[in-house]
Design a protein around this motif. Structure first.
Motif, PDB file in Angstrom:
ATOM      1  N   GLN A  62     -10.572 -18.069  -6.054  1.00  0.00           N
ATOM      2  CA  GLN A  62      -9.870 -18.103  -7.332  1.00  0.00           C
ATOM      3  C   GLN A  62     -10.805 -17.837  -8.507  1.00  0.00           C
ATOM      4  N   GLY A  85      -6.751 -16.042  -0.913  1.00  0.00           N
ATOM      5  CA  GLY A  85      -7.085 -17.240  -1.677  1.00  0.00           C
ATOM      6  C   GLY A  85      -8.413 -17.866  -1.307  1.00  0.00           C
ATOM      7  N   LEU A 106      -1.338 -13.449  -0.996  1.00  0.00           N
ATOM      8  CA  LEU A 106      -1.097 -13.756  -2.403  1.00  0.00           C
ATOM      9  C   LEU A 106      -0.031 -12.889  -3.050  1.00  0.00           C
TER      10      LEU A 106
END
Length: 124
Positions: A62, A85, A106
């Motif tokens: 992230q 992720g 994602l």
């Protein structure tokens, strides 16, 4: 899976080890169940790779994804952070390469994939 062919050379390679089919238009509950199944498969593959390469680091991407908005993140890390992720990460020292294993889940407008990325570029 012939890992040695991915570990030689320079630059980076991305291999889709598994890909869903038809989940782009699937019900959200169906997609979620498949995401869970793909993560279970990733765990199984990670166990096999751990036997070969030793204990990996488990890193979230992230922060890398957020940094792509303001700085130049090298490939394959920039693209990987937009699709995955978190990854298991091994430094395969005998080949001078990094190997990352993750689930690309994602983007709900894309199929789910288990990705193995091998690169000579250290993670940012």
């Amino acid at each position: 899976m012939d890992l040695d062919s991915h570990l030689v050379g320079t630059g980076h390679r991305t291999a889709a080890l598994a890909t869903s089919h038809g989940l782009v238009s699937a019900d959200a509950a169906v997609r979620l169940a498949e995401v869970e199944r793909f993560h279970a498969q990733k765990e199984s593959l990670a166990g096999k790779l751990t036997q070969r390469w030793g204990e990996p680091d488990h890193i979230g991407l992230q922060t890398v994804r957020l940094r792509t908005a303001t700085e130049a993140i090298p490939e394959p890390w920039a693209e990987l952070s937009l699709r995955v992720g978190d990854v298991y990460l091994w430094h395969v020292r005998e080949h001078g390469r990094w190997a990352a294993l993750g689930v690309a889940d994602l983007d709900p407008s894309d199929e789910i994939q288990i990705l193995l990325v091998v690169t000579d570029t250290a993670p940012p």
